[in-house]
Design a protein around this motif. Structure first.
Motif, PDB file in Angstrom:
ATOM      1  N   UNK A   1       4.007  10.031   8.773  1.00  0.00           N
ATOM      2  CA  UNK A   1       4.346   9.776   7.368  1.00  0.00           C
ATOM      3  C   UNK A   1       5.855   9.594   7.194  1.00  0.00           C
ATOM      4  N   UNK A   2       6.643  10.469   7.779  1.00  0.00           N
ATOM      5  CA  UNK A   2       8.098  10.366   7.638  1.00  0.00           C
ATOM      6  C   UNK A   2       8.640   9.102   8.290  1.00  0.00           C
ATOM      7  N   UNK A   3       8.012   8.662   9.374  1.00  0.00           N
ATOM      8  CA  UNK A   3       8.408   7.396   9.996  1.00  0.00           C
ATOM      9  C   UNK A   3       8.083   6.223   9.069  1.00  0.00           C
ATOM     10  N   UNK A   4       6.925   6.266   8.428  1.00  0.00           N
ATOM     11  CA  UNK A   4       6.525   5.220   7.490  1.00  0.00           C
ATOM     12  C   UNK A   4       7.462   5.160   6.286  1.00  0.00           C
ATOM     13  N   UNK A   5       7.975   6.312   5.867  1.00  0.00           N
ATOM     14  CA  UNK A   5       8.870   6.363   4.710  1.00  0.00           C
ATOM     15  C   UNK A   5      10.069   5.430   4.848  1.00  0.00           C
ATOM     16  N   UNK A   6      10.512   5.202   6.072  1.00  0.00           N
ATOM     17  CA  UNK A   6      11.659   4.322   6.307  1.00  0.00           C
ATOM     18  C   UNK A   6      11.400   2.903   5.803  1.00  0.00           C
ATOM     19  N   UNK A   7      10.140   2.503   5.756  1.00  0.00           N
ATOM     20  CA  UNK A   7       9.781   1.144   5.341  1.00  0.00           C
ATOM     21  C   UNK A   7       9.212   1.062   3.934  1.00  0.00           C
ATOM     22  N   UNK A   8       9.107   2.192   3.237  1.00  0.00           N
ATOM     23  CA  UNK A   8       8.584   2.188   1.874  1.00  0.00           C
ATOM     24  C   UNK A   8       9.727   2.044   0.879  1.00  0.00           C
ATOM     25  N   UNK A   9       9.542   1.165  -0.096  1.00  0.00           N
ATOM     26  CA  UNK A   9      10.563   0.923  -1.113  1.00  0.00           C
ATOM     27  C   UNK A   9       9.906   0.874  -2.482  1.00  0.00           C
ATOM     28  N   UNK A  10      10.387   1.660  -3.437  1.00  0.00           N
ATOM     29  CA  UNK A  10       9.827   1.587  -4.790  1.00  0.00           C
ATOM     30  C   UNK A  10       9.962   0.166  -5.341  1.00  0.00           C
ATOM     31  N   UNK A  11       8.894  -0.332  -5.911  1.00  0.00           N
ATOM     32  CA  UNK A  11       8.896  -1.682  -6.457  1.00  0.00           C
ATOM     33  C   UNK A  11       8.284  -1.659  -7.855  1.00  0.00           C
ATOM     34  N   UNK A  12       9.119  -1.521  -8.880  1.00  0.00           N
ATOM     35  CA  UNK A  12       8.580  -1.559 -10.239  1.00  0.00           C
ATOM     36  C   UNK A  12       7.976  -2.940 -10.519  1.00  0.00           C
ATOM     37  N   UNK A  13       6.827  -2.950 -11.153  1.00  0.00           N
ATOM     38  CA  UNK A  13       6.160  -4.217 -11.460  1.00  0.00           C
ATOM     39  C   UNK A  13       5.998  -4.359 -12.963  1.00  0.00           C
ATOM     40  N   UNK A  14       6.174  -5.565 -13.431  1.00  0.00           N
ATOM     41  CA  UNK A  14       5.938  -5.877 -14.841  1.00  0.00           C
ATOM     42  C   UNK A  14       4.462  -6.173 -15.044  1.00  0.00           C
TER      43      UNK A  14
END
Length: 85
Positions: free
Chosen positions: A23-36
């Motif tokens: 999970x912590x390794x995956x976090x490196x590639x996760x980015x919050x993306x607000x959507x309209x």
């Protein structure tokens, strides 16, 4: 080690509980993306580059009919992921 926040997405919660290192390794590639509202995440006819782990709201999966109409075929919320075939 820095404290990692508990994800709002239920799939990510399960991964964090089952295998914290992955999970912590995956976090490196996760980015919050607000959507309209009404934003398009992709098309069935294009390659998908991203998946979306929904943290709030819903994503509606829509299919086109042969008559040019749209039909909602599924919804994805905090329990899932959207953006892949």
């Amino acid at each position: 080690m820095a404290k990692v926040e508990v994800p709002q997405n239920q799939l990510l919660q399960q991964l964090a509980r089952a295998d914290r290192a992955v999970y912590e390794q995956l976090l490196e590639d996760l980015h919050p993306t607000p959507l309209e509202r009404g934003a398009s995440l992709g098309s069935a006819h294009r390659r998908t580059d991203w998946v979306y782990f929904v943290e709030s709201g819903i994503v509606s999966l829509v299919a086109g009919t042969r008559h040019g109409q749209s039909l909602e075929v599924a919804i994805v919320g905090r329990e899932g992921v959207a953006g892949f075939a």
